[in-house]
Design an enzyme around this catalytic site. Structure first.
Site, short mmCIF file in Angstrom:
data_model
loop_
_atom_site.label_atom_id
_atom_site.label_comp_id
_atom_site.label_asym_id
_atom_site.label_seq_id
_atom_site.Cartn_x
_atom_site.Cartn_y
_atom_site.Cartn_z
N CYS A 74 0.80 -1.23 0.00
CA CYS A 74 0.00 0.00 0.00
C CYS A 74 0.83 1.28 0.00
O CYS A 74 0.30 2.36 0.26
CB CYS A 74 -0.95 0.01 1.20
SG CYS A 74 -2.25 -1.23 1.10
N ASP A 75 2.13 1.17 -0.30
CA ASP A 75 2.97 2.37 -0.30
C ASP A 75 3.82 2.42 -1.57
O ASP A 75 5.05 2.36 -1.51
CB ASP A 75 3.87 2.37 0.95
CG ASP A 75 4.54 3.72 1.18
OD1 ASP A 75 4.04 4.72 0.63
OD2 ASP A 75 5.54 3.76 1.89
#
Length: 230
Positions: free
Chosen positions: A16-17
């Site tokens: 998610c980054d």
């Protein structure tokens, strides 16, 4: 974008980054002349459950097809009812008015010189960006309420979508995220529906035919986009 959307819609195990420093490109160790994408910094992963994954996939499929009833129903599954246009705008970073226009034309994008760059992919115009900022200012209270209402799994995915758009533009390839995400979303819903209809030949055939039609539309769009870019 394809790598991360495959994680979201197919595996459910998501990095998610995806900022530029976490995405590396190197020569493929096994396929000569081919590149390999390497993801680093594995401190922010999210495993999304299957029920949410399919609901989220149905939402993105509807966003790609500009299926307004489908968007409403999918947003309802996310605990969002009246504010579904706002959620759609947040996910796509595009004005919902554009979604309404595409619903009329049946196209993946809006035919406008100001909406397309030289590569044929969608880019936000100044007017669109101003409209999105207007949404944020006008509906700030509603946005806060909505973020408190949607499934917790949605929050990191919203962050991931914004990071992916930034990476695409930083690399000079602002892809039509609707089509990229929608393609994987359509595959996820097809696999799920095919499994659900495994004992029903006619229903299974209808599911397959519907998916085949979507794939044909995507391939035609990608072909036309490629030809415009040449």
């Amino acid at each position: 974008a394809s790598v991360f959307n495959a994680q979201v819609f197919l595996s459910g195990f998501v990095h998610c980054d995806p900022h530029p420093a976490n995405v590396l490109l190197r020569p493929h160790p096994d396929k000569k002349g081919k590149p390999q994408i390497v993801l680093v910094d594995h401190g922010l992963y999210k495993e999304i459950n299957n029920e949410f994954r399919i609901s989220y996939a149905r939402l993105w499929k509807s966003l790609m097809l500009a299926d307004i009833p489908g968007i409403k129903e999918s947003c309802k599954q996310m605990n969002v009812t009246k504010m579904y246009p706002l959620l759609a705008a947040m996910l796509t970073a595009r004005p919902f008015d554009e979604m309404m226009e595409r619903a009329k034309t049946g196209k993946f994008d809006v035919d406008s010189e100001s909406d397309s760059n030289d590569s044929g992919t969608i880019s936000s115009t100044s007017a669109d960006k101003a409209m999105i900022r207007g949404y944020a200012q006008r509906f700030l209270g509603d946005i806060i309420k909505m973020l408190d209402t949607v499934p917790r799994q949605m929050l990191l995915l919203l962050k991931m979508n914004d990071c992916l758009r930034h990476v695409d533009y930083a690399l000079g390839s602002p892809a039509n995220t609707l089509v990229v995400a929608g393609k994987y979303a359509a595959n996820a819903t097809y696999e799920h529906d095919r499994e659900q209809q495994s004992g029903e030949i006619l229903k299974g055939f209808k599911v397959w035919l519907s998916y085949l039609q979507i794939l044909a539309r995507i391939q035609l769009y990608e072909l036309l986009t490629y030809r415009r870019a040449k």
